[in-house]
Motif scaffolding. Structure first.
Motif, PDB file in Angstrom:
ATOM      1  N   SER A   1       0.829  -1.205   0.000  1.00  0.00           N
ATOM      2  CA  SER A   1       0.000   0.000   0.000  1.00  0.00           C
ATOM      3  C   SER A   1       0.866   1.258   0.000  1.00  0.00           C
ATOM      4  N   LEU A   2       1.976   1.228   0.688  1.00  0.00           N
ATOM      5  CA  LEU A   2       2.888   2.378   0.693  1.00  0.00           C
ATOM      6  C   LEU A   2       3.444   2.632  -0.702  1.00  0.00           C
ATOM      7  N   PHE A   3       3.765   1.562  -1.401  1.00  0.00           N
ATOM      8  CA  PHE A   3       4.284   1.701  -2.767  1.00  0.00           C
ATOM      9  C   PHE A   3       3.229   2.313  -3.680  1.00  0.00           C
ATOM     10  N   PHE A   4       2.021   1.764  -3.667  1.00  0.00           N
ATOM     11  CA  PHE A   4       0.983   2.248  -4.581  1.00  0.00           C
ATOM     12  C   PHE A   4       0.545   3.677  -4.257  1.00  0.00           C
ATOM     13  N   GLY A   5       0.394   3.998  -2.994  1.00  0.00           N
ATOM     14  CA  GLY A   5       0.001   5.349  -2.605  1.00  0.00           C
ATOM     15  C   GLY A   5       1.039   6.384  -2.972  1.00  0.00           C
ATOM     16  N   ASN A   6       2.288   6.085  -2.680  1.00  0.00           N
ATOM     17  CA  ASN A   6       3.356   7.028  -3.017  1.00  0.00           C
ATOM     18  C   ASN A   6       3.590   7.113  -4.519  1.00  0.00           C
ATOM     19  N   LEU A   7       3.384   6.012  -5.224  1.00  0.00           N
ATOM     20  CA  LEU A   7       3.493   6.040  -6.686  1.00  0.00           C
ATOM     21  C   LEU A   7       2.418   6.953  -7.280  1.00  0.00           C
ATOM     22  N   TYR A   8       1.207   6.880  -6.743  1.00  0.00           N
ATOM     23  CA  TYR A   8       0.138   7.759  -7.200  1.00  0.00           C
ATOM     24  C   TYR A   8       0.516   9.226  -6.982  1.00  0.00           C
ATOM     25  N   ILE A   9       0.975   9.557  -5.776  1.00  0.00           N
ATOM     26  CA  ILE A   9       1.358  10.937  -5.479  1.00  0.00           C
ATOM     27  C   ILE A   9       2.501  11.388  -6.379  1.00  0.00           C
ATOM     28  N   TYR A  10       3.446  10.517  -6.615  1.00  0.00           N
ATOM     29  CA  TYR A  10       4.580  10.869  -7.478  1.00  0.00           C
ATOM     30  C   TYR A  10       4.090  11.296  -8.862  1.00  0.00           C
ATOM     31  N   PHE A  11       3.213  10.514  -9.458  1.00  0.00           N
ATOM     32  CA  PHE A  11       2.740  10.854 -10.799  1.00  0.00           C
ATOM     33  C   PHE A  11       1.715  11.986 -10.793  1.00  0.00           C
ATOM     34  N   ALA A  12       0.827  12.007  -9.830  1.00  0.00           N
ATOM     35  CA  ALA A  12      -0.210  13.043  -9.790  1.00  0.00           C
ATOM     36  C   ALA A  12       0.367  14.416  -9.470  1.00  0.00           C
ATOM     37  N   TRP A  13       1.419  14.474  -8.656  1.00  0.00           N
ATOM     38  CA  TRP A  13       1.977  15.748  -8.209  1.00  0.00           C
ATOM     39  C   TRP A  13       3.333  16.054  -8.849  1.00  0.00           C
TER      40      TRP A  13
END
Length: 178
Positions: free
Chosen positions: A146-158
């Motif tokens: 979950s940490l990987f997927f959440g941070n991956l989302y933030i990385y691409f979205a922001w």
């Protein structure tokens, strides 16, 4: 499906469910202070740091009563209701209000204690001395992803963006470049 396969399937469902809950919660917790700092709302005076302190303080105290709650309500219903409280905490960011933010922090602290107690119960019921290590590993691998997927989302979205502002057309928060 054999009884052992069914138990492993239950552990996988448990792990995937926690992965979804904590992808949202941990990502929200990681960026809460950034979002709050960028709110242009003078009525909101919350702090992501204070919220996390409330959550984990209440979580610690609530561990004293959570076994009784899980024993009375049952582990599946306990996890379901706790998951709803996690969703409500995240939903507070849709229309932030200080009182709602801190109230949700208290409720999620209680819900966390119940959730983790019920999770331990489910892991134990679906394991024996030969499968507890494997089942724990499967559960924790799914949860920690979950940490990987959440941070991956933030990385691409922001990516390339440093400021959050309200977009006037629909009132939604949007991350924008400075």
């Amino acid at each position: 499906m054999s009884p052992d396969s069914k138990k492993l399937f239950n552990i996988i469902i448990l792990g995937v469910s926690f992965m979804f809950i904590f992808t949202a919660f941990q990502t929200c917790g990681n960026i809460a202070q950034t979002v709050i700092t960028n709110l242009n709302n003078t009525d909101f005076h919350g702090s992501g740091y204070t919220s996390m302190s409330i959550i984990y303080g209440v979580f610690s105290a609530s561990n004293l009563i959570s076994p009784s709650v899980v024993a009375i309500v049952g582990p599946q219903l306990s996890m379901f209701v706790s998951g709803i409280f996690y969703s409500l905490y995240i939903a507070v960011f849709i229309q932030p209000a200080t009182w709602a933010f801190y109230t949700a922090s208290v409720f999620i602290g209680i819900a966390a204690a119940v959730l983790w107690t019920a999770q331990g119960n489910c892991l134990t019921v679906n394991s024996d001395e030969n499968t507890i290590g494997r089942n724990s590993g499967v559960f924790w691998a799914l949860l920690q992803s979950s940490l990987f997927f959440g941070n991956l989302y933030i990385y691409f979205a922001w990516q390339g963006k440093t400021h959050i502002s309200v977009v006037e057309e629909d009132g939604d928060l949007e991350v924008q470049p400075d």
